[in-house]
Motif scaffolding. Structure first.
Motif, short mmCIF file in Angstrom:
data_model
loop_
_atom_site.label_atom_id
_atom_site.label_comp_id
_atom_site.label_asym_id
_atom_site.label_seq_id
_atom_site.Cartn_x
_atom_site.Cartn_y
_atom_site.Cartn_z
N ILE A 142 -19.32 3.19 11.58
CA ILE A 142 -18.19 3.93 10.57
C ILE A 142 -16.93 3.58 11.10
O ILE A 142 -15.94 3.15 10.17
CB ILE A 142 -18.52 5.45 10.42
N LEU A 143 -16.47 3.74 12.45
CA LEU A 143 -14.93 3.85 12.65
C LEU A 143 -14.87 2.30 12.61
O LEU A 143 -13.67 2.03 11.84
CB LEU A 143 -15.12 4.24 14.01
N VAL A 144 -15.45 1.17 13.21
CA VAL A 144 -15.24 0.03 13.00
C VAL A 144 -14.93 -0.51 11.46
O VAL A 144 -14.06 -1.14 11.24
CB VAL A 144 -16.42 -0.81 13.66
N LEU A 145 -15.86 0.00 10.59
CA LEU A 145 -15.80 -0.41 9.16
C LEU A 145 -14.49 0.03 8.59
O LEU A 145 -13.68 -0.62 7.95
CB LEU A 145 -17.12 0.07 8.33
N GLY A 146 -14.16 1.49 8.98
CA GLY A 146 -12.93 1.92 8.71
C GLY A 146 -11.82 1.28 9.11
O GLY A 146 -10.92 0.98 8.10
N VAL A 147 -11.89 0.69 10.21
CA VAL A 147 -10.42 0.02 10.76
C VAL A 147 -10.48 -1.38 10.14
O VAL A 147 -9.62 -1.76 9.80
CB VAL A 147 -10.67 -0.07 12.28
N ALA A 148 -11.74 -2.02 9.71
CA ALA A 148 -11.70 -3.09 8.86
C ALA A 148 -11.10 -3.00 7.57
O ALA A 148 -10.56 -3.89 6.98
CB ALA A 148 -12.94 -3.91 9.05
N VAL A 149 -11.40 -1.97 6.96
CA VAL A 149 -10.96 -1.85 5.52
C VAL A 149 -9.41 -1.38 5.47
O VAL A 149 -8.89 -1.77 4.48
CB VAL A 149 -11.74 -0.61 4.87
N ILE A 150 -8.78 -0.68 6.65
CA ILE A 150 -7.60 -0.17 6.37
C ILE A 150 -6.51 -1.25 6.13
O ILE A 150 -5.71 -1.25 5.09
CB ILE A 150 -7.30 0.67 7.56
N PRO A 151 -6.70 -2.44 6.83
CA PRO A 151 -5.72 -3.55 6.75
C PRO A 151 -5.81 -3.94 5.28
O PRO A 151 -4.63 -4.37 4.71
CB PRO A 151 -6.37 -4.52 7.65
N MET A 152 -6.89 -3.94 4.49
CA MET A 152 -6.81 -4.33 3.06
C MET A 152 -5.99 -3.60 2.37
O MET A 152 -5.14 -4.05 1.53
CB MET A 152 -8.11 -4.27 2.46
N VAL A 153 -6.18 -2.13 2.59
CA VAL A 153 -5.21 -1.17 1.91
C VAL A 153 -3.81 -1.95 2.18
O VAL A 153 -2.80 -1.68 1.26
CB VAL A 153 -5.48 0.23 2.07
N LEU A 154 -3.21 -1.78 3.35
CA LEU A 154 -2.07 -2.13 3.97
C LEU A 154 -1.58 -3.37 3.18
O LEU A 154 -0.30 -3.38 3.06
CB LEU A 154 -1.94 -2.24 5.45
N VAL A 155 -2.41 -4.23 3.20
CA VAL A 155 -1.85 -5.59 2.43
C VAL A 155 -1.51 -5.39 1.20
O VAL A 155 -0.33 -5.86 0.71
CB VAL A 155 -2.94 -6.84 2.62
N TYR A 156 -2.18 -4.81 0.41
CA TYR A 156 -1.87 -4.39 -0.91
C TYR A 156 -0.73 -3.79 -0.87
O TYR A 156 0.37 -3.84 -1.71
CB TYR A 156 -3.27 -3.57 -1.70
N ALA A 157 -0.69 -2.45 0.09
CA ALA A 157 0.47 -1.63 -0.07
C ALA A 157 1.82 -2.55 0.07
O ALA A 157 2.86 -2.31 -0.65
CB ALA A 157 0.56 -0.51 1.08
N GLU A 158 1.65 -3.25 1.05
CA GLU A 158 2.77 -4.22 1.52
C GLU A 158 3.36 -5.18 0.26
O GLU A 158 4.62 -5.16 0.22
CB GLU A 158 2.22 -5.00 2.76
N ARG A 159 2.50 -5.75 -0.34
CA ARG A 159 2.82 -6.73 -1.39
C ARG A 159 3.52 -5.71 -2.42
O ARG A 159 4.41 -6.44 -3.06
CB ARG A 159 1.57 -7.33 -2.08
N LYS A 160 2.96 -4.63 -2.78
CA LYS A 160 3.42 -3.77 -3.85
C LYS A 160 4.86 -3.14 -3.67
O LYS A 160 5.65 -3.31 -4.34
CB LYS A 160 2.72 -2.60 -4.32
N VAL A 161 4.87 -2.65 -2.17
CA VAL A 161 6.44 -2.32 -1.74
C VAL A 161 7.40 -3.32 -1.91
O VAL A 161 8.30 -2.89 -2.43
CB VAL A 161 6.14 -1.47 -0.38
N SER A 162 6.99 -4.37 -1.22
CA SER A 162 7.87 -5.43 -1.25
C SER A 162 8.40 -5.89 -2.54
O SER A 162 9.49 -6.12 -3.05
CB SER A 162 7.30 -6.61 -0.49
N ALA A 163 7.49 -6.09 -3.61
CA ALA A 163 7.72 -6.28 -4.89
C ALA A 163 8.53 -5.21 -5.71
O ALA A 163 9.61 -5.86 -6.19
CB ALA A 163 6.27 -6.45 -5.77
N PHE A 164 8.31 -4.12 -5.24
CA PHE A 164 9.18 -2.96 -6.03
C PHE A 164 10.73 -2.92 -5.44
O PHE A 164 11.29 -2.87 -6.09
CB PHE A 164 8.50 -1.51 -5.76
N MET A 165 10.72 -3.28 -4.09
CA MET A 165 11.97 -3.49 -3.49
C MET A 165 12.80 -4.61 -4.07
O MET A 165 14.13 -4.60 -3.95
CB MET A 165 11.79 -3.36 -2.12
N GLN A 166 12.20 -5.71 -4.38
CA GLN A 166 12.87 -6.77 -5.15
C GLN A 166 12.75 -6.90 -6.64
O GLN A 166 12.82 -8.05 -7.18
CB GLN A 166 12.23 -8.01 -4.32
#
Lengths: 360, 167
Positions: free
Chosen positions: A40-64
């Protein structure tokens, strides 16, 4: 109010009881449930980066003043899944000059420690996967192994840009590891424990009924420690303004220039998981873990509070990346050795004084 | 952990440790040697944890794998030459060396069997960091400070030797 920890605990007790009543030995059931929990932990850790990548792209987009991914799913929410599928289907290119085995081993060594690092993180009440007595030391030790993956990638690619990136990574990560560990020592001194769970629990409570007793609110020592921890964590995760190892304007992409497909994805999984890990550590050490504030007690469960604070810190990481220019390598090293290091020693001495005063 | 499981883990770790340690001294590519030293020292940390020395295991990984070996890899990458990739690690003296190593190995085994006869404490082994800290800053304060001074002297010496001559 729904506490996930006790519920999960109860569910696993029931499952174990069910297995034992159907003829499984007690030890085997315990081992199996541990394996399931680890997965469960390994799966959670593997999914978190997907959320973060999406957040990064959205945050960077709004900042620009852009929109960012918009087409795959509502507001582009499924973009990362599409990218993941694309990366898995891509050809795995190994350059002719590369060392085949080292090239293969590099992303594995970079990503494997990440999963282990989350073991002592207290995600909320009763949600610490393994409450290690040496939790903080364990995380620092194991996360340091990822640096070797970056070095392997730099050497194994047979490419001078990768090699330079790897060398820079070694110098930078090794240097910033020191102020990062030193910045946490005041917290360990104050609470007298290295277990993240114990430290987070000790920060519950209020001063004068208003101000939370989080370590960041301790006068002077808390703020210095938190700032040094934050700065060196940004450096440790190879992110702008400290992304010297992969500086794209100088080194193409640094140590991961020659990696494609799934290997490239693994390097990025590691980077984003470390961003999340650093934020989770910051939350447990400085922001009181699952302790709530403002809202009356018990409206939100502790694991939600923990995730909220962690994502607030993650947002800081994203914010830094899209607003600061990159540091030059010599300034980067000077900043570490001549500024962060002395101040972290001063902070340790100050904390020692305060601990003495408290004992009187 | 039940005794059979822990001895299974012990033998698996030990086998991997022997393979990687032999790799360190036999592989011809100096970079491969360093990488198998990484593996060997990580497995040693695993053995420490298996023996209940949690602090020692974490410190082993932090200092050796995360620190010293990264510096070693750094040096190899900086000073690498093509002939380093095909270097033989042994010379004509290897028989004498093997004999010497065997002597040390046998005497170590003899020394340790003395302690093996003493039964280990029962039950879970308590976390070690707190007692280790008390010991280092209490009873063992003088040796601890002496070692720190020696390390400091080495550090200052390295800086002095590393200075540019005509700066």
């Amino acid at each position: 109010m729904f506490e996930l920890g006790p519920a999960l605990h109860h569910a696993f007790e029931l499952l174990r009881g069910f297995a034992v009543s159907h003829g499984m030995s007690r030890d085997a059931a315990l081992l199996l449930s541990k394996i399931i929990q680890a997965n469960i932990l390994v799966l959670g850790v593997a999914v978190i980066p997907m959320v973060l990548v999406y957040a990064e792209r959205k945050v960077s987009a709004f900042m620009q003043a852009r929109l960012g991914p918009m087409h795959v799913g509502p507001w582009g929410i499924l973009q990362t899944f599409a990218d993941g599928v694309k990366l898995m289907l891509k050809e795995d290119v190994v350059p002719a000059g590369a060392d085949k085995w080292v090239h293969f081993l590099a992303p594995v060594v970079a990503v494997a420690p990440v999963f282990v690092c989350f073991a002592p993180v207290p995600f909320g009440q009763g949600l610490t996967p393994v409450d290690l007595d040496t939790g903080v030391l364990f995380i620092f030790a194991v996360s340091g192994v990822s640096t070797i993956g970056i070095l392997l990638g730099g050497w194994g690619s047979g490419n001078k840009f990768s090699m330079l990136g790897g060398l820079r990574a070694a110098a930078q990560l090794l240097s910033y590891e020191i102020p990062r560990v030193l910045s946490v020592i005041p917290v360990l001194m104050w609470y007298g424990s290295m277990s993240l769970g114990t430290i987070a629990l000790a920060q519950h409570g209020r001063w004068l009924g208003i101000l939370p007793k989080w370590f960041i609110f301790y006068p002077v020592i808390g703020q210095i420690a938190f700032l040094i921890f934050l700065i060196s964590s940004v450096a440790e995760t190879n992110r702008t303004p400290f992304d010297i190892p992969e500086a794209e304007s100088e080194l193409v992409a640094g140590f991961h220039t020659e990696f494609s497909g799934l290997k490239f994805a693994l390097f990025f999984l590691a980077e984003y998981a470390y961003v999340f890990l650093a934020s989770a550590m910051g939350t447990a050490l400085f922001l009181g873990g699952g302790d709530g504030f403002l809202l009356p007690n018990g409206i939100l469960p502790s694991w939600i509070w923990f995730l909220l604070k962690t994502f607030a810190l993650v947002f800081l990481f994203l914010w830094f990346r899209w607003t600061y220019p990159r540091l030059r390598i010599d300034r980067l090293m000077q900043f570490c050795w001549k500024f962060l290091m002395p101040w972290s020693f001063v902070n340790i001495a100050l904390t020692g004084l305060l601990v003495l005063v408290r004992q009187r | 952990m039940s005794p059979s499981l822990s001895s299974l883990v012990f033998y698996a770790f030990s086998a991997m440790l022997v393979v990687t340690a032999v790799g360190v001294v036999t592989l011809r590519n100096v970079f491969y040697s360093a990488v198998s030293l990484v593996a060997a020292l990580t497995i040693v940390a695993g053995l420490f944890v298996l023996l209940g020395a949690d602090f020692l295991g974490a410190a082993q990984v932090l200092v050796y794998v995360g620190g010293i070996l990264i510096i070693m890899l750094f040096v190899i990458m900086l000073s690498q030459q093509p002939r380093d990739l095909l270097q033989r690690q042994t010379n004509d003296q290897w028989i004498a060396g093997l004999f010497f190593a065997l002597t040390i190995g046998v005497s170590l085994v003899r020394a340790f069997t003395y302690f093996v006869s003493q039964t280990p404490p029962d039950g879970d082994i308590a976390p070690t960091s707190a007692s280790l800290g008390r010991l280092l800053l209490g009873e063992m304060l003088l040796p601890f400070e002496a070692v720190s001074l020696i390390l400091l002297a080495a550090l200052v010496g390295a800086v002095v030797f590393g200075q540019e001559k005509n700066a």
